[in-house]
Design a protein around this motif. Structure first.
Motif, PDB file in Angstrom:
ATOM      1  N   ASP A 158       0.788  -1.234   0.000  1.00 20.12           N
ATOM      2  CA  ASP A 158       0.000   0.000   0.000  1.00 20.12           C
ATOM      3  C   ASP A 158       0.820   1.284   0.000  1.00 20.12           C
ATOM      4  N   PRO A 159       1.920   1.393   0.795  1.00 21.36           N
ATOM      5  CA  PRO A 159       2.585   2.695   0.917  1.00 21.36           C
ATOM      6  C   PRO A 159       3.654   2.982  -0.143  1.00 21.36           C
ATOM      7  N   LEU A 160       3.687   2.254  -1.222  1.00 20.65           N
ATOM      8  CA  LEU A 160       4.773   2.416  -2.195  1.00 20.65           C
ATOM      9  C   LEU A 160       4.666   3.740  -2.933  1.00 20.65           C
ATOM     10  N   ASP A 161       5.841   4.297  -3.292  1.00 21.12           N
ATOM     11  CA  ASP A 161       5.827   5.518  -4.092  1.00 21.12           C
ATOM     12  C   ASP A 161       5.357   5.186  -5.507  1.00 21.12           C
ATOM     13  N   PRO A 162       4.810   6.159  -6.241  1.00 24.67           N
ATOM     14  CA  PRO A 162       4.192   5.894  -7.548  1.00 24.67           C
ATOM     15  C   PRO A 162       5.120   5.194  -8.541  1.00 24.67           C
ATOM     16  N   LYS A 163       6.397   5.553  -8.541  1.00 25.88           N
ATOM     17  CA  LYS A 163       7.315   4.944  -9.507  1.00 25.88           C
ATOM     18  C   LYS A 163       7.462   3.455  -9.256  1.00 25.88           C
ATOM     19  N   LEU A 164       7.635   3.081  -7.997  1.00 25.75           N
ATOM     20  CA  LEU A 164       7.784   1.671  -7.660  1.00 25.75           C
ATOM     21  C   LEU A 164       6.456   0.941  -7.855  1.00 25.75           C
ATOM     22  N   ALA A 165       5.364   1.601  -7.508  1.00 30.43           N
ATOM     23  CA  ALA A 165       4.049   0.972  -7.619  1.00 30.43           C
ATOM     24  C   ALA A 165       3.687   0.652  -9.058  1.00 30.43           C
ATOM     25  N   ALA A 166       4.292   1.362 -10.019  1.00 27.24           N
ATOM     26  CA  ALA A 166       3.970   1.154 -11.428  1.00 27.24           C
ATOM     27  C   ALA A 166       4.697  -0.041 -12.026  1.00 27.24           C
ATOM     28  N   ASP A 167       5.615  -0.647 -11.284  1.00 24.33           N
ATOM     29  CA  ASP A 167       6.374  -1.781 -11.816  1.00 24.33           C
ATOM     30  C   ASP A 167       5.449  -2.976 -12.047  1.00 24.33           C
ATOM     31  N   PRO A 168       5.615  -3.700 -13.166  1.00 25.19           N
ATOM     32  CA  PRO A 168       4.756  -4.856 -13.451  1.00 25.19           C
ATOM     33  C   PRO A 168       4.786  -5.923 -12.371  1.00 25.19           C
ATOM     34  N   LEU A 169       5.913  -6.098 -11.704  1.00 25.62           N
ATOM     35  CA  LEU A 169       5.991  -7.094 -10.637  1.00 25.62           C
ATOM     36  C   LEU A 169       5.106  -6.708  -9.452  1.00 25.62           C
ATOM     37  N   ILE A 170       5.014  -5.403  -9.187  1.00 24.92           N
ATOM     38  CA  ILE A 170       4.134  -4.929  -8.120  1.00 24.92           C
ATOM     39  C   ILE A 170       2.677  -5.138  -8.525  1.00 24.92           C
ATOM     40  N   ALA A 171       2.379  -4.884  -9.800  1.00 21.46           N
ATOM     41  CA  ALA A 171       1.018  -5.121 -10.291  1.00 21.46           C
ATOM     42  C   ALA A 171       0.636  -6.593 -10.138  1.00 21.46           C
ATOM     43  N   GLN A 172       1.585  -7.471 -10.410  1.00 25.24           N
ATOM     44  CA  GLN A 172       1.337  -8.909 -10.244  1.00 25.24           C
ATOM     45  C   GLN A 172       1.047  -9.239  -8.788  1.00 25.24           C
ATOM     46  N   ALA A 173       1.827  -8.664  -7.882  1.00 21.00           N
ATOM     47  CA  ALA A 173       1.611  -8.927  -6.459  1.00 21.00           C
ATOM     48  C   ALA A 173       0.269  -8.367  -6.001  1.00 21.00           C
ATOM     49  N   ARG A 174      -0.109  -7.206  -6.530  1.00 24.88           N
ATOM     50  CA  ARG A 174      -1.405  -6.624  -6.165  1.00 24.88           C
ATOM     51  C   ARG A 174      -2.550  -7.513  -6.657  1.00 24.88           C
ATOM     52  N   ALA A 175      -2.391  -8.085  -7.836  1.00 28.96           N
ATOM     53  CA  ALA A 175      -3.419  -8.990  -8.351  1.00 28.96           C
ATOM     54  C   ALA A 175      -3.547 -10.214  -7.462  1.00 28.96           C
ATOM     55  N   ALA A 176      -2.413 -10.737  -7.000  1.00 26.81           N
ATOM     56  CA  ALA A 176      -2.435 -11.881  -6.090  1.00 26.81           C
ATOM     57  C   ALA A 176      -3.094 -11.504  -4.766  1.00 26.81           C
ATOM     58  N   LEU A 177      -2.837 -10.275  -4.301  1.00 29.63           N
ATOM     59  CA  LEU A 177      -3.442  -9.808  -3.054  1.00 29.63           C
ATOM     60  C   LEU A 177      -4.963  -9.710  -3.199  1.00 29.63           C
ATOM     61  N   ALA A 178      -5.417  -9.161  -4.332  1.00 28.64           N
ATOM     62  CA  ALA A 178      -6.857  -9.024  -4.548  1.00 28.64           C
ATOM     63  C   ALA A 178      -7.549 -10.374  -4.527  1.00 28.64           C
ATOM     64  N   LEU A 179      -6.922 -11.377  -5.132  1.00 30.98           N
ATOM     65  CA  LEU A 179      -7.516 -12.708  -5.136  1.00 30.98           C
ATOM     66  C   LEU A 179      -7.445 -13.355  -3.758  1.00 30.98           C
ATOM     67  N   ALA A 180      -6.354 -13.110  -3.042  1.00 31.74           N
ATOM     68  CA  ALA A 180      -6.184 -13.739  -1.732  1.00 31.74           C
ATOM     69  C   ALA A 180      -7.200 -13.231  -0.716  1.00 31.74           C
ATOM     70  N   LYS A 181      -7.713 -12.031  -0.927  1.00 29.37           N
ATOM     71  CA  LYS A 181      -8.703 -11.485   0.000  1.00 29.37           C
ATOM     72  C   LYS A 181      -9.996 -12.292  -0.013  1.00 29.37           C
ATOM     73  N   ASP A 182     -10.183 -13.128  -1.052  1.00 27.24           N
ATOM     74  CA  ASP A 182     -11.362 -13.995  -1.121  1.00 27.24           C
ATOM     75  C   ASP A 182     -11.146 -15.329  -0.419  1.00 27.24           C
TER      76      ASP A 182
END
Length: 299
Positions: A185-209
């Motif tokens: 959640d607290p990542l700066d915009p440049k780091l947050a835009a990395d595809p690997l972070i996007a992948q981890a966020r997608a995994a997080l969204a699914l894990a919440k279920d």
């Protein structure tokens, strides 16, 4: 002088990963191999203590003797694990017998009291071997150890998107969903835009279920009882993937797509693509599952 091309490459890798960082920092050099049981037993101790001592100028370097036999021979490694402390390019202590945290801390404290180690002043070492090791450990199901490895990498390079994403995925694998969210959640915009972070966020969204075990069992039973009930199939697929059962989840979604790809505006395909993103498009399992999807869609 007189080295072969492969030997020179090995020397260059060693210089970048060990010799250069050791000019100002204390490098704990671990000679290990994948087949070595004692190496695997010692590894978590080295990883934890070196991570704890990172702010004092201690870094861990791993050297696979099967991958780097020339370097191992230069250090006259005859058995593994063998562990040295290296400073300014030279071994300054044999740490092999320091097998417990307390023993290793005691030796490091003695060395740091004598050596002009300069915390934080060395160039960031080549983190690729540590990142690869973290991914291997995570893939083997050792989530807590993977957390330790990725956390150590972040001590050395706080801007490593691969390490941030790896730590988040390791936390998710351990069922620590809130902790993974706190990492992302607290990542700066440049780091947050990395595809690997996007992948981890997608995994997080699914894990919440992720459901409770009894809820997953109920959803599984409902889906098995009525294969034509698309809502039940989708509910089970969501829960199954969140619980770590990606194969049943994907097979359920593939059956849904084969039966009615347009159902609910293509919800099954959208969920499958979300799973692909969470796992990673380069993952062999994703590649195989995408081929199955292509066969259904295009024949």
């Amino acid at each position: 002088m007189g080295l072969s091309i492969e030997e020179q490459k090995a020397v260059d890798r060693f210089r970048q990963a060990v010799a250069e960082p050791s000019m100002t920092q204390l490098v704990v050099l671990d000679f290990w191999a994948e087949w070595c049981g004692p190496c695997k037993a010692l590894a978590p101790v080295l990883e934890k203590v070196c991570a704890d001592y990172a702010d004092k100028g201690v870094v861990l370097a791993k050297l696979d003797v099967d991958q780097e036999p020339f370097i191992a021979a230069q250090f006259q490694v005859r058995s593994i694990p063998t562990v040295y402390a290296v400073f300014q390019g030279q071994p300054v202590a044999d740490l092999t017998n320091a097998r417990s945290e307390s023993q290793l801390r005691a030796v490091l404290d003695q060395l740091l009291a004598k050596l002009p180690v300069q915390p934080g002043s060395a160039p960031v070492p080549d983190l690729a071997p540590l990142l690869a090791m973290g991914e291997e450990v995570l893939a083997a199901g050792e989530a807590e150890r993977a957390q330790s490895i990725f956390a150590q990498i972040l001590e050395m390079d706080p801007d490593s998107a691969a390490a941030v994403a790896g730590l988040a995925r390791a936390l998710l694998a351990a069922g620590q969903v809130e902790e993974a969210g706190a990492v992302l959640d607290p990542l700066d915009p440049k780091l947050a835009a990395d595809p690997l972070i996007a992948q981890a966020r997608a995994a997080l969204a699914l894990a919440k279920d992720r459901p409770a075990d009894n809820e997953l069992a109920a959803l599984r039973a409902a889906a098995a009882a009525d294969p034509a009930d698309m809502e039940a199939q989708l509910a089970f697929a969501n829960a199954a993937f969140a619980a770590g059962e990606r194969e049943p989840a994907a097979e359920t979604l593939l059956r849904m797509i084969a039966a009615d790809r347009a159902w609910n505006e293509g919800a099954a395909r959208a969920k499958l693509l979300q799973i692909f993103e969470a796992v990673g498009l380069e993952d062999p399992w994703v590649a195989a599952t995408r081929r199955k999807l292509a066969t259904i869609l295009f024949g």
